[in-house]
Design an enzyme around this catalytic site. Sequence first.
Site: not given
Length: 636
Positions: A94, A148, A236, A270, A338, A606
């Site tokens: 990646r 990003g 996906k 996560m 990976r 706020d």
Amino acid sequence: MAAVAWARLLRGARGAALRRVCSTRVRTRAASAVAQVREIRRGRDAGRLQIRQRAGDAGEELQSSGSRRFVLERAAPFSAFLVDSFGRQHNYLRISLTEKCNLRCQYCMPEEGVQLTPKSELLTAQEIITLARLFVKEGVEKIRLTGGEPLIRPDVVDIVGKLYKLEGLKTIAVTTNGINLTRLLPQLKEAGLNAINISLDTLVPAKFEFIVRRKGFHKVIEGIHKATELGYHPVKVNCVVMRGFNEDEVLDFVDFTKDLPLDVRFIEYMPFDGNKWNFKKMVSYKEMLDTIKQRWPELEKLPCETSSTAKSYKVPHFQGQISFITSMSEHFCGSCNRLRITADGNLKVCLFGNSEVSLRDHLRSGASEEELIQIIGKAVGRKKKQHAGMFNISQMKNRPMVLIGSHPEKQWHVATGILQTQLQGYCVFQKDPSSTFDTKCLDASVGQVPVDCQSKKAYSGSEFHTRDSASCTKLPCASDNLTHTDEEGRATMVDVGGKPDSRRSAVAGAVVLLGEKAFRMVRQNQVKKGDVLAVAQIAGIQGAKLTSQLIPLCHNIPLYHVEVSLSLDEARHAVVICSSCHTWGRTGVEMEALTAASLAALTVYDMCKSVTQDIIIQELKLLSKTGGQRGDFSRV
């Protein structure tokens, strides 16, 4: 003959990797032999004989070390440099193209953003291709471009085109938020892009804006349809599921696969720096799976590859499928294949680890290809068994997800018994012929009960009336005793176990006085933080569902319908809030309705406080309630 046999073995090696028991010296020799055998394929006859002899020497040393039998039984992989000490073969890379992103997803990036690396320290396009070529030569078969947001990099199409020319690379994929996808996808497809992951965490436009802190929902949906039109099957769709944010949309996402060739991938939330990870926010794959099976008991499990990170399922007769990425509840470290290269050129061998090696620095200092391979091999060799070797990954120190490049739901909640509900759209404002602004439609209703704008009785100022108000009676006599204290005056939770179930509802309201300037900006949707009314509605809905966590002595009530509406009162330059909650149970929902109105009002405050501090929240009150032993109530 032994040397020839060893060379043939190495030449055809595609089996399991060398295991931990192999010494570093053995692995290095094996790697050298592999490289030499490759030269046999490319070289001339004389070169072949010489390299075979060297391979034989390596085989003899392996035999003398007592490891030859082990290696012969488990043939050396495509490249020993991309195999760690646990035998995991890394053929998937990646590459982050940029640290920048045009969204601010709450699970990915801190609200204030991140400190970006200077452009001069980021990998150039040529450096990306150089490293990619090196990894592909060593056996990498799939490269995914991340960020990003990779599609905001101006030369992304050129990079894809150059990657496509690398011999041996089978798959070029991209993970994108989809904002720029419709515009760029035809060019990317022509350049060689053959797989797409699109990040989408909600199917509700208003909630999308709340989660990502930006607009663009319809662009993402358009990008998904564009991908299917261009033949990407499956497309996906990555959905990070977070309790209190979007866990109530799991079933909607499954239904999204009915008529489209999608693979909706539910990702367990996560921890990364800045995303304020909390275990309570994580929804496990088993919870989601149980919820889905209640709706579709015929759900089928699909076979998957050994190195796959996803557990895949399919509803029969649906075009698409769903998958679960179980990074937290059932990690897949044992089959991890990976590696990652960050936008500033650091090699990360584990997503959860903070250990990095700068390939950029070595590349720019003139390191040879062989030296780079050695550096990569040592980093891979240090890869831990799981989660970077940490016992508690929730306390790990790591980059924010946006700098790593990883993308990285109306049933009873199985674990908590909370009813998760589905957002439905309804029109909040009616068109006023004398008004200068358009009708505002927002997705703010929750539940299985459809809401009809016309059935809502009009109200002016802070006077609220509900469709049930005609049936309400005056306030009954109150109890002489406080119900939430015991005989000694200590706080206690009321025991409702002996009460009968009944239909309960409550309506609450609040008014936020903004002042002329802030009111005008809200009405024209010009507040920098985003659509004030949309975000406040979502906050109110979430607040109702979380009441028992905010108010200590409240019961955890299964809400089957929550509604929050906001209206503009031009005469007072105010936002008028009305919330209603419904359940079938043993205790009322007054606190849920009041919490919803409170959170919506506080959110308006706020989001507008940067315009003016002269904001007043007033008239927070219960307007009506039905059901329960104490009878109905209506504020006349």
